[in-house]
Design a protein around this motif. Structure first.
Motif, short mmCIF file in Angstrom:
data_model
loop_
_atom_site.label_atom_id
_atom_site.label_comp_id
_atom_site.label_asym_id
_atom_site.label_seq_id
_atom_site.Cartn_x
_atom_site.Cartn_y
_atom_site.Cartn_z
N VAL A 73 -2.54 86.13 24.55
CA VAL A 73 -4.04 85.73 23.94
C VAL A 73 -4.54 86.49 23.08
CG1 VAL A 73 -4.71 84.14 26.10
CG2 VAL A 73 -5.57 86.42 25.92
N VAL A 74 -5.35 86.11 22.15
CA VAL A 74 -6.08 87.18 21.11
C VAL A 74 -7.21 87.35 22.07
CG1 VAL A 74 -7.62 87.00 19.06
CG2 VAL A 74 -5.56 85.43 19.28
N SER A 75 -7.37 88.86 21.91
CA SER A 75 -8.48 89.49 22.81
C SER A 75 -9.91 89.01 22.45
CB SER A 75 -8.49 91.06 22.28
OG SER A 75 -9.15 91.28 21.27
N ARG A 76 -10.52 89.05 23.62
CA ARG A 76 -11.69 88.48 23.76
C ARG A 76 -12.83 88.88 22.75
NH1 ARG A 76 -16.59 88.49 25.46
NH2 ARG A 76 -17.77 86.50 26.28
N GLU A 77 -12.83 90.20 22.30
CA GLU A 77 -13.39 90.77 21.40
C GLU A 77 -13.24 90.23 19.98
OE1 GLU A 77 -14.04 95.27 19.02
OE2 GLU A 77 -12.76 95.07 20.83
N ILE A 78 -12.04 89.78 19.83
CA ILE A 78 -11.65 89.12 18.38
C ILE A 78 -12.11 87.70 18.45
CG2 ILE A 78 -9.82 88.54 16.77
CD1 ILE A 78 -10.37 91.53 17.13
N TRP A 79 -11.80 86.98 19.49
CA TRP A 79 -12.04 85.54 19.44
C TRP A 79 -12.74 85.09 20.65
CZ3 TRP A 79 -8.04 81.77 17.00
CH2 TRP A 79 -8.45 80.76 16.74
N PRO A 80 -14.05 85.52 21.11
CA PRO A 80 -14.43 85.35 22.42
C PRO A 80 -14.66 83.90 22.83
CG PRO A 80 -16.03 86.13 20.68
CD PRO A 80 -14.95 86.37 20.11
N GLY A 81 -14.94 83.00 21.59
CA GLY A 81 -15.04 81.57 22.10
C GLY A 81 -13.69 80.97 22.62
N LEU A 82 -12.51 81.13 22.14
CA LEU A 82 -11.37 80.65 22.58
C LEU A 82 -10.99 81.39 24.03
CD1 LEU A 82 -8.82 79.17 22.23
CD2 LEU A 82 -7.76 80.97 21.10
N TYR A 83 -11.39 82.64 24.05
CA TYR A 83 -10.84 83.39 25.09
C TYR A 83 -11.57 82.83 26.48
CZ TYR A 83 -9.79 87.63 27.90
OH TYR A 83 -9.06 88.53 28.60
N ASP A 84 -12.87 82.82 26.25
CA ASP A 84 -13.77 82.24 27.67
C ASP A 84 -13.42 80.96 27.77
OD1 ASP A 84 -14.96 84.61 27.45
OD2 ASP A 84 -16.70 84.00 26.48
N GLU A 85 -13.22 80.08 26.73
CA GLU A 85 -13.13 78.54 27.06
C GLU A 85 -11.38 78.34 27.83
OE1 GLU A 85 -12.48 74.46 24.50
OE2 GLU A 85 -13.24 76.39 23.44
N PHE A 86 -10.66 79.31 27.31
CA PHE A 86 -9.18 79.51 28.12
C PHE A 86 -9.64 79.69 29.55
CE2 PHE A 86 -5.43 82.05 29.04
CZ PHE A 86 -4.67 80.95 28.86
N LEU A 87 -10.21 80.85 29.76
CA LEU A 87 -10.52 81.17 31.20
C LEU A 87 -11.19 80.42 32.06
CD1 LEU A 87 -11.52 84.90 30.96
CD2 LEU A 87 -9.37 83.92 31.79
N SER A 88 -12.11 79.57 31.52
CA SER A 88 -13.03 78.84 32.25
C SER A 88 -12.39 77.44 32.51
CB SER A 88 -14.31 78.17 31.43
OG SER A 88 -14.22 77.75 30.17
N LEU A 89 -11.45 77.10 31.60
CA LEU A 89 -10.32 75.95 31.81
C LEU A 89 -9.77 76.18 33.03
CD1 LEU A 89 -9.60 73.32 30.34
CD2 LEU A 89 -7.48 74.72 29.40
N PHE A 90 -9.16 77.25 33.38
CA PHE A 90 -8.20 77.56 34.28
C PHE A 90 -9.25 77.91 35.72
CE2 PHE A 90 -5.42 77.97 31.27
CZ PHE A 90 -4.33 78.20 31.80
N GLN A 91 -10.39 78.25 35.57
CA GLN A 91 -11.36 78.57 36.72
C GLN A 91 -11.80 77.44 37.33
OE1 GLN A 91 -14.04 81.53 34.82
NE2 GLN A 91 -12.73 83.25 35.42
N ASP A 92 -11.96 76.34 36.40
CA ASP A 92 -12.72 74.90 37.05
C ASP A 92 -11.47 74.26 37.72
OD1 ASP A 92 -14.56 75.25 35.41
OD2 ASP A 92 -13.92 73.71 33.80
N ALA A 93 -9.98 74.88 37.41
CA ALA A 93 -8.89 74.39 38.30
C ALA A 93 -8.93 75.24 39.46
CB ALA A 93 -7.64 74.37 37.51
N GLY A 94 -9.56 76.25 39.50
CA GLY A 94 -9.45 77.08 40.74
C GLY A 94 -8.55 78.29 40.79
N PHE A 95 -7.99 78.76 39.62
CA PHE A 95 -7.35 79.85 39.55
C PHE A 95 -7.59 80.74 38.14
CE2 PHE A 95 -4.51 76.76 38.03
CZ PHE A 95 -3.75 77.20 36.95
N THR A 96 -7.00 81.60 38.23
CA THR A 96 -7.12 82.81 36.89
C THR A 96 -5.85 82.72 36.29
OG1 THR A 96 -8.81 83.91 38.09
CG2 THR A 96 -7.95 85.07 36.17
N PRO A 97 -5.61 82.67 35.05
CA PRO A 97 -4.51 82.59 34.52
C PRO A 97 -3.91 84.18 34.17
CG PRO A 97 -6.18 82.33 32.82
CD PRO A 97 -6.96 82.25 34.05
N ARG A 98 -2.52 84.20 34.27
CA ARG A 98 -2.05 85.69 34.10
C ARG A 98 -1.79 86.15 32.73
NH1 ARG A 98 3.60 85.92 35.64
NH2 ARG A 98 4.09 88.08 35.06
#
Lengths: 300, 300
Positions: free
Chosen positions: B193-218
DNA sequence: GTGTGTAATACACAAATGATATCAATTGAT
DNA sequence: ATCAATTGATATCATTTGTGTATTACACAC
């Protein structure tokens, strides 16, 4: 929109403070504010952004500032130019001169003039005396260096250089070595002179000198310049009548002699249209007088 | 000495007749005469020579005339410049942009803007989103093209392009050909992924998508640009999270897939300091809105 | 909340610009 | 030679405009 507005604007832009700017402009703040408002209104452009605490330039103001400065600078330059032109320190000076002036006084005067007035463009035209008179009357030249006399009452003349004439002999001519040279010795000598049209003063003086002695000189050749006369003399065509300064041409074939007790004058005058008011001309004439005096004081 | 005087002077110099000049200036003759006198006095320069019947320029006047004309022209130009600057037709516009904007909207907008506002110098800086925020706050750039969200309340943003993200698979990856792609399928997938510092919006959205499903992406690798992500994908390092427009890179080793029912957004926004009042900026934003609308109307 | 700093506003006055009437001087025509 | 016309200068007056004084409104800091 006046220059005043620009001055005010520039000052406020520099201070970014109406009070200080007013102080610098030696006025009070309210009228300054009002003038700036008026400027903005007339231009249809907001130049400053005023918060109650700060003043700053708008983008338009930022672009206007250097332009305004330039207008003011340009104005200053316009003033300078006019003042210099009036003092004769700037401008254009067109000078006519007879060829013989080239060898004598002209280079010295021009050199000194250009040194003192480097911003005046000097334009030189070699012209015969009558051509110079026409050019003066037409305004094509500001000044002439010519051989007097001239007739027009619109023109004022003043001698620059009063020299004498000499007779120029081929170096092996029998009269070249004679002790005393009188008019009588010259009765049958073939003469070469500068034509009357070119140098009427000398021509007439030469003729009348001989007429006083009761005869007419034998003129075998006329020329348009005295340098040409010397050339013809060295070719053995006859005896030349030339200004004494011709000796400076260093023609080894020619020998120079005065007529005993009968000087022929070779005068160079500067001539100007009386009503010509080019200030550069006045400066030039003043300078010429000074240079001439310096020279006449030193022994010739 | 005001511009008025110059206008009067130029007109009289052109007419060489106070009466006609006054008529052209829509005033009467006496005050015109007086103003010229005043000008001459203030300058200390006689500009005209008046006989009772004629008026003519003095030498100083002749040299002053072109200068005066130039001052007036310069003033006109100063006015023009300021007015154009206020309308945003003249000036300087500094734009920051994230690298990905280069491939999409930026060239089109810039091209159109330069066509409409050729006298504005456009300066472009490629900067990451956080760098753009700093630059905006410092006033180093007028506008940013960046990935929201950003935090500062001093900055206003507005979406320019709202796209979606896709997953980028190496072309022979087992999931690349799967019919429906769900979050569950991605449990153990190595992500780039593009680092959080560079594109925080996408990074956070990506993480929360997986957290909603109950796990953390690798996440096995972070990068500073999405082009680099695609490069790493095609090298087989993992699965990339990139804007769908990445497909335009035409990397034959990468295949693009959406996650079924779970869109990731890739938004490009323009951002400006709210208080920035560069008129060129307003024009640019207006133009961008228009161009964007034209584009969103056409089917993607 | 109070005080300081800053620009804007209101009003009065002085200065300067412009208009009207008139003059002086020169040119050209009868 | 005289007279009319032309042209720029001068005098005087009205109006406009620039400037100063006093005051107000507002923002910011302590």
């Amino acid at each position: 929109m006046e220059l005043r507005h620009l001055t005010y604007f520039v000052t406020v832009a520099e201070e970014l403070h109406f009070g200080r700017a007013a102080a610098r402009l030696q006025m009070t703040q309210p009228p300054l504010s009002k003038q700036i408002q008026q400027l903005e209104e007339e231009m249809g452009v907001k130049l400053f952004r005023r918060t109650k605490r700060h003043v700053e330039l708008t983008t338009a103001g930022e672009f206007f500032l250097p332009e305004a400065r330039q207008v003011l600078a340009q104005m200053q330059q316009a003033l300078d130019t006019a003042q210099k032109a009036q003092r004769g320190e700037f401008g254009r000076l067109v000078i006519g001169f007879v060829g013989s002036a080239t060898y004598d006084i002209l280079p010295e005067i021009i050199r000194e003039y250009r040194r003192q007035f480097p911003d005046v463009s000097v334009i030189l035209h070699e012209l015969s005396t009558p051509d110079q008179v026409d050019a003066l009357l037409d305004g094509r030249i500001d000044m002439g260096l010519l051989h007097p006399p001239i007739s027009s009452s619109l023109i004022a003349t003043e001698p620059v250089q009063t020299g004498v004439c000499a007779l120029s002999f081929p170096k092996n001519h029998p009269l070249a070595g004679k002790d005393k040279l009188t008019i009588e010795d010259l009765r049958d000598v073939p003469f070469i002179v500068v034509s009357r049209e070119i140098w009427p003063g000398l021509y007439d003086e030469f003729l009348s000198l001989f007429q006083d002695a009761g005869f007419t000189p034998r003129i075998v050749q006329e020329a348009t310049e005295y340098q040409m006369v010397v050339g013809l003399v060295s070719a053995g065509i006859g005896v030349g009548v030339v200004p004494a300064t011709a000796e400076k041409l260093f023609n080894l074939e020619a020998v120079y002699r005065q007529i005993d007790g009968a000087p022929l004058h070779a005068v160079l005058s500067m001539a100007r249209l009386k009503k010509n008011s080019n200030p550069a001309l006045d400066q030039f004439i003043t300078l010429t007088r000074r240079v001439r005096q310096l020279n006449s004081e030193s022994p010739v």
